[in-house]
Design a protein around this motif. Structure first.
Motif, short mmCIF file in Angstrom:
data_model
loop_
_atom_site.label_atom_id
_atom_site.label_comp_id
_atom_site.label_asym_id
_atom_site.label_seq_id
_atom_site.Cartn_x
_atom_site.Cartn_y
_atom_site.Cartn_z
N LEU A 87 0.86 -1.18 0.00
CA LEU A 87 0.00 0.00 0.00
C LEU A 87 0.90 1.23 0.00
O LEU A 87 1.82 1.32 0.82
CB LEU A 87 -0.90 0.00 1.25
CG LEU A 87 -1.87 1.15 1.44
CD1 LEU A 87 -2.91 1.20 0.32
CD2 LEU A 87 -2.56 1.03 2.80
N LEU A 88 0.65 2.14 -0.93
CA LEU A 88 1.42 3.38 -1.02
C LEU A 88 0.67 4.51 -0.34
O LEU A 88 -0.57 4.52 -0.30
CB LEU A 88 1.68 3.74 -2.49
CG LEU A 88 2.43 2.68 -3.30
CD1 LEU A 88 2.56 3.14 -4.75
CD2 LEU A 88 3.78 2.36 -2.70
N ARG A 89 1.41 5.48 0.18
CA ARG A 89 0.79 6.62 0.88
C ARG A 89 -0.25 7.30 0.00
O ARG A 89 -1.35 7.60 0.46
CB ARG A 89 1.86 7.63 1.31
CG ARG A 89 1.23 8.85 2.00
CD ARG A 89 2.24 9.88 2.50
NE ARG A 89 3.32 10.09 1.59
CZ ARG A 89 4.60 10.15 1.95
NH1 ARG A 89 4.96 10.01 3.21
NH2 ARG A 89 5.53 10.36 1.05
N ASP A 90 0.08 7.57 -1.27
CA ASP A 90 -0.87 8.25 -2.15
C ASP A 90 -2.16 7.45 -2.32
O ASP A 90 -3.25 8.03 -2.38
CB ASP A 90 -0.24 8.53 -3.52
CG ASP A 90 0.89 9.53 -3.44
OD1 ASP A 90 1.01 10.23 -2.41
OD2 ASP A 90 1.66 9.61 -4.41
N GLU A 91 -2.07 6.13 -2.39
CA GLU A 91 -3.26 5.29 -2.50
C GLU A 91 -4.12 5.40 -1.24
O GLU A 91 -5.35 5.48 -1.31
CB GLU A 91 -2.86 3.83 -2.72
CG GLU A 91 -2.17 3.58 -4.02
CD GLU A 91 -1.49 2.21 -4.08
OE1 GLU A 91 -1.17 1.79 -5.22
OE2 GLU A 91 -1.26 1.57 -3.04
N TRP A 92 -3.46 5.38 -0.09
CA TRP A 92 -4.18 5.49 1.18
C TRP A 92 -4.88 6.83 1.29
O TRP A 92 -6.06 6.90 1.66
CB TRP A 92 -3.21 5.29 2.35
CG TRP A 92 -3.85 5.44 3.69
CD1 TRP A 92 -3.77 6.51 4.53
CD2 TRP A 92 -4.68 4.48 4.35
NE1 TRP A 92 -4.49 6.28 5.68
CE2 TRP A 92 -5.06 5.04 5.59
CE3 TRP A 92 -5.14 3.20 4.03
CZ2 TRP A 92 -5.87 4.36 6.50
CZ3 TRP A 92 -5.94 2.54 4.94
CH2 TRP A 92 -6.29 3.11 6.16
N GLU A 132 -5.79 8.85 -1.08
CA GLU A 132 -6.87 8.93 -2.07
C GLU A 132 -8.09 8.14 -1.58
O GLU A 132 -9.23 8.59 -1.74
CB GLU A 132 -6.39 8.38 -3.43
CG GLU A 132 -7.41 8.47 -4.53
CD GLU A 132 -7.82 9.89 -4.87
OE1 GLU A 132 -8.99 10.09 -5.27
OE2 GLU A 132 -7.00 10.82 -4.75
N LYS A 133 -7.86 6.99 -1.00
CA LYS A 133 -8.95 6.14 -0.49
C LYS A 133 -9.71 6.86 0.61
O LYS A 133 -10.91 6.69 0.76
CB LYS A 133 -8.38 4.82 0.00
CG LYS A 133 -9.43 3.87 0.48
CD LYS A 133 -8.84 2.55 0.94
CE LYS A 133 -9.97 1.66 1.36
NZ LYS A 133 -9.76 0.66 2.23
#
Length: 178
Positions: free
Chosen positions: A168-173, A175-176
């Protein structure tokens, strides 16, 4: 440095302590809970005391939070283990009596938030057995993506096992969360 106390609507996550061993012996001695763990069920309170002491130690390359709800009793834990710079591995365990209530999801989500927002991590990953459907489902609900399948990665109490790597990447988290 001790793990900072983190809270959620239902939980208090605090630094794991050596005196949590008695509460965690039923967790770490339960064959069903320990099926997918890298070591087998504990056979004595002394074994759990040694194990908890190691995980409660500060400055060893990880942060370990006891999961508590309503009182100070440890129900399990969430751990962040050092990896490369700005990368950590997440792990978790919970007393079987508390499975199915979203406790680990709530606790892990709070630790992930701390990792990305406060520790400024860029990536968090997890390593799980391909047959551990509960952990796989949890990781996917948290937004982790399957990144790899390592064959014959671990020698455990149930034999040589493969690993699935989830990341899990920070940007994905972030955005979620929007």
């Amino acid at each position: 440095m001790p793990a900072p106390t983190l809270t959620t609507a239902r939980l208090v996550l605090r630094q794991l302590r050596e005196d949590d061993a008695a509460a965690l012996f039923p967790v770490l001695s339960d064959p069903e809970v320990m099926t997918w763990w890298s070591s087998g069920p504990h056979t004595s309170p002394a074994e759990t005391e040694d194990y908890v002491k190691g995980n409660a130690s500060e400055g060893e390359g990880y942060l370990c939070w006891a999961i508590t709800a309503g009182d100070d009793t440890a129900l399990g834990w969430v751990i962040l283990i050092d990896g490369k710079p700005d990368v950590k591995e997440i792990g978790y365990i919970l007393h079987r009596d508390h499975w199915g209530r979203g406790i680990v999801r709530e606790a892990a989500a709070r630790v992930i938030e701390h990792g990305f927002a406060d520790l400024k991590l860029r990536r968090i990953f997890a390593d799980t057995d391909p047959e551990n459907t509960g952990s796989i489902g949890l990781l996917e609900r948290l937004g982790f993506q399957r990144e790899g399948h390592l064959r014959g990665e671990w020698e455990t109490h149930i034999g040589v096992r493969d690993s699935l790597i989830y990341g899990l990447l920070r940007d994905e988290w972030m955005e979620k969360r929007k």
